[in-house]
Design a protein around this motif. Structure first.
Motif, PDB file in Angstrom:
ATOM      1  N   LEU A   1      42.151  84.469  33.109  1.00  0.00           N
ATOM      2  CA  LEU A   1      41.611  84.605  34.466  1.00  0.00           C
ATOM      3  C   LEU A   1      42.087  83.482  35.372  1.00  0.00           C
ATOM      4  CD1 LEU A   1      37.907  85.597  33.732  1.00  0.00           C
ATOM      5  CD2 LEU A   1      39.899  87.077  33.950  1.00  0.00           C
ATOM      6  N   ILE A   2      41.954  82.248  34.875  1.00  0.00           N
ATOM      7  CA  ILE A   2      42.346  81.075  35.667  1.00  0.00           C
ATOM      8  C   ILE A   2      43.042  80.088  34.729  1.00  0.00           C
ATOM      9  CG2 ILE A   2      41.518  79.103  37.024  1.00  0.00           C
ATOM     10  CD1 ILE A   2      39.224  80.788  37.982  1.00  0.00           C
TER      11      ILE A   2
ATOM     12  N   GLY B   1      33.630  90.638  29.954  1.00  0.00           N
ATOM     13  CA  GLY B   1      33.429  91.126  31.310  1.00  0.00           C
ATOM     14  C   GLY B   1      33.029  90.019  32.260  1.00  0.00           C
ATOM     15  N   LEU B   2      32.861  90.392  33.543  1.00  0.00           N
ATOM     16  CA  LEU B   2      32.488  89.454  34.600  1.00  0.00           C
ATOM     17  C   LEU B   2      31.229  89.950  35.295  1.00  0.00           C
ATOM     18  CD1 LEU B   2      36.041  89.098  36.218  1.00  0.00           C
ATOM     19  CD2 LEU B   2      35.071  87.706  34.378  1.00  0.00           C
TER      20      LEU B   2
ATOM     21  N   LYS C   1      41.012  91.497  39.423  1.00  0.00           N
ATOM     22  CA  LYS C   1      42.307  92.090  39.098  1.00  0.00           C
ATOM     23  C   LYS C   1      42.837  91.613  37.748  1.00  0.00           C
ATOM     24  CE  LYS C   1      44.163  93.043  43.713  1.00  0.00           C
ATOM     25  NZ  LYS C   1      45.209  92.683  44.702  1.00  0.00           N
ATOM     26  N   ASN C   2      42.611  90.332  37.439  1.00  0.00           N
ATOM     27  CA  ASN C   2      43.112  89.785  36.186  1.00  0.00           C
ATOM     28  C   ASN C   2      42.372  90.343  34.971  1.00  0.00           C
ATOM     29  OD1 ASN C   2      45.022  88.266  37.479  1.00  0.00           O
ATOM     30  ND2 ASN C   2      43.886  86.338  37.376  1.00  0.00           N
ATOM     31  N   PHE C   3      41.106  90.710  35.168  1.00  0.00           N
ATOM     32  CA  PHE C   3      40.350  91.220  34.022  1.00  0.00           C
ATOM     33  C   PHE C   3      40.389  92.740  33.932  1.00  0.00           C
ATOM     34  CE2 PHE C   3      36.849  92.474  31.382  1.00  0.00           C
ATOM     35  CZ  PHE C   3      36.909  91.553  30.347  1.00  0.00           C
TER      36      PHE C   3
ATOM     37  N   THR D   1      36.403  82.691  47.130  1.00  0.00           N
ATOM     38  CA  THR D   1      37.650  83.282  47.640  1.00  0.00           C
ATOM     39  C   THR D   1      38.521  83.846  46.518  1.00  0.00           C
ATOM     40  OG1 THR D   1      38.940  81.228  47.509  1.00  0.00           O
ATOM     41  CG2 THR D   1      37.638  81.600  49.520  1.00  0.00           C
ATOM     42  N   GLN D   2      38.113  83.643  45.273  1.00  0.00           N
ATOM     43  CA  GLN D   2      38.944  84.054  44.139  1.00  0.00           C
ATOM     44  C   GLN D   2      38.375  85.254  43.376  1.00  0.00           C
ATOM     45  OE1 GLN D   2      40.935  80.951  41.881  1.00  0.00           O
ATOM     46  NE2 GLN D   2      39.859  79.397  43.098  1.00  0.00           N
ATOM     47  N   LEU D   3      37.351  85.894  43.930  1.00  0.00           N
ATOM     48  CA  LEU D   3      36.728  87.021  43.232  1.00  0.00           C
ATOM     49  C   LEU D   3      37.714  88.178  43.035  1.00  0.00           C
ATOM     50  CD1 LEU D   3      33.166  87.129  44.862  1.00  0.00           C
ATOM     51  CD2 LEU D   3      34.007  85.736  42.955  1.00  0.00           C
TER      52      LEU D   3
END
Length: 456
Positions: free
Chosen positions: A9-10, A20-21, A81-83, A74-76
């Motif tokens: 993710l980061i 999951g998120l 998308k990454n997950f 700002t990174q949601l």
């Protein structure tokens, strides 16, 4: 299933397996990452107790597996998308507007399925597909719930998703990054001013959908003044319109309408001109998707009644409708006057608490002008004084000769149905498909449809 790693993710985060998120510590599931945007240590502790494996936080804490991320809010989109990597593998049609979103979206989903296009719906009624059927907390869910839902639908071989885009969802960027190629505008009238404060801000929220760079087609109601503004402002390459005048003929009957489009004459078993517009959207959108009118019409006419949307109860003269705005209430009452001109109309309604207070007196006046008898009652008073809400509605009613107040909604509906006369129609407005009454912090089971069916 723990199928991905936190470091996917980061960068520079540890290799913790995640499933999951979630933005909500109350509903987080085992193996998920809690994305914490508020300075609340208790929420983080609660999330870990529920099985959360890591927390990404906007604020710094000296806690194990809690990782500070600068400008996290700002990174949601990037996280989603990454997950949830299958987010762009289905065609998405987004619909926005004050009224008509749910009916239009649900009709469009059913019609596409009738045309053998595996289509799903996401909106006020929840998530509906051939494999899934569950409720949602919001019309447009938060960004992670939305991406997760889309990925699940794609994994179930869904080809097309019809999505209701609420003004809240647009302002809060819940649709960020989605590959929405088709967008539809129904209409704009007063609603949600408790959140947006002004109609200008409300209209700007709706406009965000039509400024999305992914769009290829927009379909806009040009009978609505804001629709004309969308056409001027949107940079979408293919701009399309619809209008009630697109029907060459429209004849009213007690079941709905007999209409003509081009050389096709057919019956639409839907009450109200607003439902003609909803059906027209479906036809026009499917033409944009390269379906032929000769195939669209039979597929559309096979669709089922939408729950809680001008829903006739047991073929009686009682209807349940979700109308909870001035415009929607007026249209619902005028619909009954148009289709059943020989009948008097009794309307049962209230207004929600902790919501736009300005519309209350307006709805009172609309009821006075369009109904013969008014029965005021509770409609999710929430934290407000229910009696004050009724007083606010009454400010729009010039005299109370034909107005009755029964605070308990069950008692009000029971009274309206028990006393119905042969020359009357009853409209139970405001809650539609909903199954709970919200009073203070309690959710009390109550469904207008079920209650009316029991009484008839």
């Amino acid at each position: 299933m723990l199928n991905k790693s936190l470091k996917q993710l980061i960068k520079n985060l540890p290799d913790i397996k995640i499933s999951g998120l979630s933005l909500n510590s109350q509903f987080i599931k085992k193996g998920e990452v809690f994305i914490s945007l508020s300075d609340n240590k208790k929420h983080i502790i609660d999330a870990f107790e529920k099985g959360c494996v890591a927390v990404l936080s906007k604020y710094q804490y000296d806690l194990e597996n809690v990782f500070y991320v600068k400008n996290l809010e700002t990174q949601l989109e990037i996280l989603a998308k990454n997950f949830y990597t299958n987010y762009n593998k289905a065609k998405i049609i987004a619909i926005t507007g004050t009224n008509g979103k749910t009916t239009t979206a649900y009709l469009l989903q059913q019609t596409l399925n009738n045309l053998n296009n595996n289509c799903a719906y996401i909106g006020t009624l929840g998530v509906k597909s051939t494999q899934l059927n569950h409720t949602l907390a919001n019309t447009t869910p938060d960004i992670f719930t939305l991406y997760k839902t889309i990925e699940t639908l794609v994994n179930n071989k869904v080809q097309t998703i019809v999505l209701e885009a609420s003004s809240h969802g647009l302002v809060q960027n819940r649709l960020a990054g989605l590959n929405i190629e088709n967008a539809i505008f129904t209409n704009l009238s007063q609603d949600h001013l408790d959140y947006h404060q002004t109609m200008d801000d409300y209209s700007k929220a709706k406009m965000k959908l039509f400024n999305m760079s992914s769009l290829k087609n927009i379909l806009v109601n040009i009978d609505d003044e804001f629709g004309k503004k969308i056409l001027k402002s949107s940079k979408t390459p293919n701009k399309n319109t619809y209008s009630i005048n697109d029907f060459i003929k429209k004849n009213i009957n007690q079941n709905g309408f007999i209409v003509q489009i081009n050389n096709h004459i057919f019956e639409l078993p839907l009450l109200g001109e607003f439902n003609l517009m909803n059906a027209l959207v479906v036809i026009k959108q499917l033409l944009l998707l390269d379906y032929e009118l000769k195939d669209i019409i039979p597929a559309l006419t096979k669709t089922k009644t939408i729950i809680g949307r001008m829903q006739r109860i047991k073929n009686s003269f009682v209807w349940v409708d979700f109308a909870h705005t001035p415009d929607a209430l007026e249209k619902s009452l005028q619909t009954l006057k148009t289709h059943f001109p020989e009948k008097n109309i009794k309307v049962v309604f209230g207004c929600g608490g902790n919501r736009d207070t300005d519309k209350r007196s307006k709805m009172g006046r609309i009821a006075y002008d369009n109904a013969d008898n008014i029965l005021l009652t509770n409609d999710n008073p929430r934290d407000e004084d229910p009696e004050q809400i009724i007083l606010d509605i009454q400010k729009g009613i010039p005299d109370f000769n034909n107005t009755q107040v029964i605070m308990d909604r069950t008692d009000a509906i029971t009274n309206a149905i028990d006393t119905i006369k042969e020359d009357e129609c009853v409209l139970i407005a405001g809650k539609g498909h909903e199954t709970e009454q919200i009073i203070k912090n309690k959710k009390i089971p109550l469904c207008d449809i079920t209650l009316a069916e029991t009484l008839l």
